[in-house]
Design a protein around this motif. Structure first.
Motif, PDB file in Angstrom:
ATOM      1  N   TRP A   1       6.688   2.954   2.446  1.00 35.79           N
ATOM      2  CA  TRP A   1       7.585   2.079   3.801  1.00 35.79           C
ATOM      3  C   TRP A   1       7.056   0.526   3.485  1.00 35.79           C
ATOM      4  O   TRP A   1       7.768  -0.211   3.933  1.00 35.79           O
ATOM      5  CB  TRP A   1       6.292   2.043   4.722  1.00 35.79           C
ATOM      6  N   ARG A   2       5.891   0.047   3.311  1.00 37.55           N
ATOM      7  CA  ARG A   2       5.546  -1.146   2.736  1.00 37.55           C
ATOM      8  C   ARG A   2       6.650  -1.910   2.441  1.00 37.55           C
ATOM      9  O   ARG A   2       7.185  -2.539   2.388  1.00 37.55           O
ATOM     10  CB  ARG A   2       3.868  -1.613   2.148  1.00 37.55           C
TER      11      ARG A   2
ATOM     12  N   GLU B   1       0.736  -1.111  -0.137  1.00 35.27           N
ATOM     13  CA  GLU B   1      -0.261   0.048   0.168  1.00 35.27           C
ATOM     14  C   GLU B   1       1.278   0.841  -0.157  1.00 35.27           C
ATOM     15  O   GLU B   1      -0.151   2.594  -0.651  1.00 35.27           O
ATOM     16  CB  GLU B   1      -0.863  -0.299   0.708  1.00 35.27           C
TER      17      GLU B   1
ATOM     18  N   PRO C   1      -1.055   0.970  13.510  1.00 36.92           N
ATOM     19  CA  PRO C   1      -1.060   2.607  13.877  1.00 36.92           C
ATOM     20  C   PRO C   1      -2.278   3.485  13.403  1.00 36.92           C
ATOM     21  O   PRO C   1      -1.573   4.166  13.334  1.00 36.92           O
ATOM     22  CB  PRO C   1       0.114   1.773  12.207  1.00 36.92           C
TER      23      PRO C   1
ATOM     24  N   ARG D   1       3.383  -4.936  13.007  1.00 36.62           N
ATOM     25  CA  ARG D   1       2.093  -4.889  14.051  1.00 36.62           C
ATOM     26  C   ARG D   1       1.803  -5.586  14.869  1.00 36.62           C
ATOM     27  O   ARG D   1       1.546  -6.725  14.641  1.00 36.62           O
ATOM     28  CB  ARG D   1       0.802  -3.939  12.513  1.00 36.62           C
TER      29      ARG D   1
ATOM     30  N   ARG E   1      -1.969   5.856  16.438  1.00 32.89           N
ATOM     31  CA  ARG E   1      -1.489   6.781  16.256  1.00 32.89           C
ATOM     32  C   ARG E   1      -2.802   8.155  15.748  1.00 32.89           C
ATOM     33  O   ARG E   1      -2.085   9.580  16.293  1.00 32.89           O
ATOM     34  CB  ARG E   1      -0.922   7.382  14.234  1.00 32.89           C
TER      35      ARG E   1
ATOM     36  N   HIS F   1      -1.364   9.885   8.847  1.00 34.29           N
ATOM     37  CA  HIS F   1      -0.913   8.755   9.813  1.00 34.29           C
ATOM     38  C   HIS F   1      -0.138   8.025   8.087  1.00 34.29           C
ATOM     39  O   HIS F   1       0.798   6.773   9.371  1.00 34.29           O
ATOM     40  CB  HIS F   1      -1.782   7.649   9.859  1.00 34.29           C
ATOM     41  N   ASN F   2       0.465   8.575   7.434  1.00 35.85           N
ATOM     42  CA  ASN F   2       1.648   8.275   6.396  1.00 35.85           C
ATOM     43  C   ASN F   2       2.151   8.794   6.013  1.00 35.85           C
ATOM     44  O   ASN F   2       1.255  10.157   5.189  1.00 35.85           O
ATOM     45  CB  ASN F   2       1.715   6.728   5.919  1.00 35.85           C
TER      46      ASN F   2
ATOM     47  N   PHE G   1       3.801   2.882  18.022  1.00 36.99           N
ATOM     48  CA  PHE G   1       2.709   3.727  17.313  1.00 36.99           C
ATOM     49  C   PHE G   1       2.050   4.930  18.220  1.00 36.99           C
ATOM     50  O   PHE G   1       1.523   6.214  17.573  1.00 36.99           O
ATOM     51  CB  PHE G   1       1.965   3.002  16.754  1.00 36.99           C
TER      52      PHE G   1
ATOM     53  N   CYS H   1       8.679   6.369  10.802  1.00 45.78           N
ATOM     54  CA  CYS H   1       8.665   5.035  11.790  1.00 45.78           C
ATOM     55  C   CYS H   1      10.142   4.286  10.640  1.00 45.78           C
ATOM     56  O   CYS H   1       9.362   3.770   9.167  1.00 45.78           O
ATOM     57  CB  CYS H   1       7.412   4.509  11.211  1.00 45.78           C
TER      58      CYS H   1
END
Ligand code: AHR
Length: 333
Positions: A57-58, A54, A185, A132, A189, A238-239, A150, A287
């Protein structure tokens, strides 16, 4: 009297210290059991179920896990859940049926894991949670959880905001782009941020909606926010990816991201850091996705029957514009 900042910073320092100690302990045992794999003589086999793809980061997280497994001589059976819990449960059941040595996964959502985790436990296959956690009350269902705090990340975002608006009049109208519903998260968050900003009533979250941790959804939801709310002062995403999508929407609406609307995000991937260095984002809470090396060390220890820390915290920082500009040339992801 201790200020809110003291409390958050104290927690932050303690978390970093705990993470450093845990990393130190892991480095000390090294996972070198002499067979280049696990503790039993054969190559260690790990089943890993990833959330999906997604965000930036992933992608970096997946790369870290795949490269670290190869470097550690671990056979990785990798499965992409495409954001669906049911796919993760299927993957875990398949890993159990294949009798892998260790199962690791990054849970799409926090709840609903007990039955499948119990199946793994009954089959004597240790489980490691990465990135997570789950909300299971039975902590014997998994060996350890490696990843970020988080809640603390949300607190750091809130703390930056309170400093940014210190001494300035309100109201400060905030819109929030949440991560995918039910994900740790997203829950944490949101909670950490809310806990800090609620101390001053001038901060008002006027809208809060999921942007699914993706750029596309971040853009779409921000477009809707901009149409409904003409007086947005701050975006908390949140990201980075949702923040980057929102920047496109803000620019398309004829506003200047980072100036007309201040933006605080979480992650610190290269694209986010670039936007921060350009002044389009104002602050990023880091993160780290680089969990692979520690995960492989933990898997080797677990397979060898060694005791492991039940919580391994990731070491992280925050970035303002100058710090992002300085960090960008050597940023790995
Ligand atoms: O679980 C970590 C979060 O998941 C990252 O912050 C986000 O970008 C990702 O999709």
């Amino acid at each position: 009297m201790r200020s809110l900042e003291d409390v958050v910073l104290k927690k932050w320092s303690a978390a970093v210290l705990a993470g450093a100690l845990a990393v130190g302990a892991l480095a000390g045992c090294g996972g070198d059991d002499g067979d280049g794999g696990g503790g039993g003589g054969d190559k260690l086999v790990m089943g890993f179920s990833q959330v999906g793809a997604e965000s930036g980061w992933r992608t970096a997280n997946t790369k870290s896990i795949q490269e670290s497994a190869a470097a550690a001589g671990i056979e990785l059976k990798f499965s992409d859940a495409q954001g669906k819990q049911e796919n993760q449960i299927k993957a875990i059941r398949s890993f159990i049926a294949q009798r892998v040595d260790v199962i690791a996964f990054s849970p799409v959502v926090e709840s609903g894991w007990d039955p499948v985790l119990k199946e793994a436990k009954d089959a004597n296959i240790p489980v490691i949670l990465t990135d997570r956690s789950v909300d299971s009350t039975d902590k014997t269902l998994y060996k350890t959880f490696i990843g970020s705090d988080f809640v603390l990340e949300g607190q750091k975002a809130g703390l930056w905001l309170t400093k940014e608006y210190e001494g300035k009049p309100g109201p400060v109208n905030i819109v929030e782009l949440q991560g995918s519903p039910g994900a740790a998260p997203a829950n944490d968050r949101k909670a950490g941020f809310a806990e800090v900003i609620k101390k001053d009533p001038k901060f008002k979250v006027i809208a809060s909606q999921t942007g699914q941790f993706t750029r596309t959804d971040g853009k779409e939801v921000m477009e809707a926010f901009l149409k409904t709310y003409p007086d947005i002062d701050v975006l908390y995403a949140h990201n980075d990816d949702m923040g980057l999508g929102a920047i496109e929407a803000i620019e398309a609406a004829g506003k200047k991201p980072g100036t007309d609307i201040k933006i605080v995000t979480v992650d610190a991937v290269k694209d986010g850091m670039t936007a921060l260095s350009q002044g389009k984002i104002n602050f990023i809470v880091e993160c780290s996705p680089l969990l692979g090396p520690q995960l492989m060390d933990l898997a080797k220890k677990v397979k060898a029957g060694e005791q492991v820390e039940t919580r391994v915290l990731t070491e992280e920082t925050t970035f303002n514009k100058e710090q992002a500009t300085a960090a960008l040339p050597t940023r790995k992801y």
